[in-house]
Design a protein around this motif. Structure first.
Motif, PDB file in Angstrom:
ATOM      1  N   GLU A  46       3.715   7.541  -6.286  1.00  0.00           N
ATOM      2  CA  GLU A  46       3.346   6.874  -5.043  1.00  0.00           C
ATOM      3  C   GLU A  46       4.549   6.180  -4.416  1.00  0.00           C
ATOM      4  O   GLU A  46       5.455   5.711  -5.114  1.00  0.00           O
ATOM      5  CB  GLU A  46       2.230   5.850  -5.281  1.00  0.00           C
ATOM      6  N   GLY A  47       4.535   6.132  -3.099  1.00  0.00           N
ATOM      7  CA  GLY A  47       5.613   5.487  -2.383  1.00  0.00           C
ATOM      8  C   GLY A  47       5.533   3.979  -2.514  1.00  0.00           C
ATOM      9  O   GLY A  47       4.449   3.392  -2.513  1.00  0.00           O
ATOM     10  N   SER A  49       8.580   1.771  -1.127  1.00  0.00           N
ATOM     11  CA  SER A  49       9.268   1.228   0.025  1.00  0.00           C
ATOM     12  C   SER A  49      10.391   2.188   0.412  1.00  0.00           C
ATOM     13  O   SER A  49      10.786   3.046  -0.389  1.00  0.00           O
ATOM     14  CB  SER A  49       9.836  -0.159  -0.299  1.00  0.00           C
ATOM     15  N   CYS A  50      10.890   2.049   1.629  1.00  0.00           N
ATOM     16  CA  CYS A  50      11.915   2.960   2.111  1.00  0.00           C
ATOM     17  C   CYS A  50      12.823   2.235   3.095  1.00  0.00           C
ATOM     18  O   CYS A  50      12.370   1.339   3.831  1.00  0.00           O
ATOM     19  CB  CYS A  50      11.270   4.167   2.780  1.00  0.00           C
ATOM     20  N   THR A  58      10.434   0.224   5.577  1.00  0.00           N
ATOM     21  CA  THR A  58       8.980   0.347   5.584  1.00  0.00           C
ATOM     22  C   THR A  58       8.460   0.154   4.178  1.00  0.00           C
ATOM     23  O   THR A  58       9.067   0.643   3.226  1.00  0.00           O
ATOM     24  CB  THR A  58       8.569   1.748   6.070  1.00  0.00           C
ATOM     25  N   ASN A  59       7.379  -0.579   4.059  1.00  0.00           N
ATOM     26  CA  ASN A  59       6.700  -0.728   2.770  1.00  0.00           C
ATOM     27  C   ASN A  59       5.456   0.143   2.754  1.00  0.00           C
ATOM     28  O   ASN A  59       4.794   0.337   3.777  1.00  0.00           O
ATOM     29  CB  ASN A  59       6.294  -2.185   2.538  1.00  0.00           C
ATOM     30  N   TYR A  60       5.121   0.655   1.578  1.00  0.00           N
ATOM     31  CA  TYR A  60       3.945   1.488   1.433  1.00  0.00           C
ATOM     32  C   TYR A  60       3.020   0.858   0.406  1.00  0.00           C
ATOM     33  O   TYR A  60       3.416   0.595  -0.710  1.00  0.00           O
ATOM     34  CB  TYR A  60       4.337   2.900   0.996  1.00  0.00           C
ATOM     35  N   CYS A 103      11.973   7.966   6.768  1.00  0.00           N
ATOM     36  CA  CYS A 103      11.113   7.384   5.751  1.00  0.00           C
ATOM     37  C   CYS A 103       9.716   7.991   5.782  1.00  0.00           C
ATOM     38  O   CYS A 103       9.153   8.231   6.859  1.00  0.00           O
ATOM     39  CB  CYS A 103      11.022   5.865   5.933  1.00  0.00           C
ATOM     40  N   SER A 104       9.182   8.219   4.607  1.00  0.00           N
ATOM     41  CA  SER A 104       7.856   8.788   4.445  1.00  0.00           C
ATOM     42  C   SER A 104       7.317   8.383   3.090  1.00  0.00           C
ATOM     43  O   SER A 104       8.082   8.263   2.137  1.00  0.00           O
ATOM     44  CB  SER A 104       7.916  10.314   4.527  1.00  0.00           C
ATOM     45  N   PRO A 105       6.007   8.156   2.965  1.00  0.00           N
ATOM     46  CA  PRO A 105       5.433   7.856   1.646  1.00  0.00           C
ATOM     47  C   PRO A 105       5.161   9.106   0.816  1.00  0.00           C
ATOM     48  O   PRO A 105       4.684   9.002  -0.314  1.00  0.00           O
ATOM     49  CB  PRO A 105       4.122   7.155   2.000  1.00  0.00           C
TER      50      PRO A 105
END
Length: 123
Positions: A46-47, A49-50, A58-60, A103-105
């Motif tokens: 699982e993602g 952060s990026c 971005t946080n996931y 960025c992507s999760p």
């Protein structure tokens, strides 16, 4: 060929902190997105952060908010994940990954991966 190496994992008690590092080598210029992912036993990756090389981040996942912070030092080609108030459910192998699209999760959007670093939160 971009190479990523994670470090900083270990055993920590609940409520403790760790700072993970992702060292990157082989940048060829241009934009990169560096993401942190985690995978617990029996669960999907699982993602977390990026951050992009232009600074956007971005946080996931709700589990990140208020506890984990991603940052980068472009001069050192490193990305960090500061993790505070760790919980047993944060136990997982943490990976950094890179792509050149943003960025992507979704793990499948990243073409470069480190070997991972184990984080264990236990008393």
């Amino acid at each position: 060929q971009l190479q990523l190496v994670e470090s900083g994992g270990g055993l920590v008690q609940p409520g403790g902190s760790l700072r993970l590092s992702c060292a990157a080598a082989g940048f060829t210029g241009g934009y990169y997105a560096i993401g942190w992912f985690r995978q617990a036993p029996g669960k999907e990756r699982e993602g977390v952060s990026c951050i992009g090389t232009t600074g956007g981040r971005t946080n996931y996942g709700e589990f990140v908010n208020g506890r984990f912070t991603i940052s980068s030092d472009n001069a050192k080609n490193k990305v960090y994940l500061q993790m505070n108030s760790l919980k047993p459910e944060d136990t997982a192998v943490y990976y950094c990954a890179a792509n050149r699209v943003g960025c992507s999760p979704l793990p499948d959007t990243y073409g470069y991966w480190g070997q991972g670093t184990q984080v264990t939160v236990s008393s």
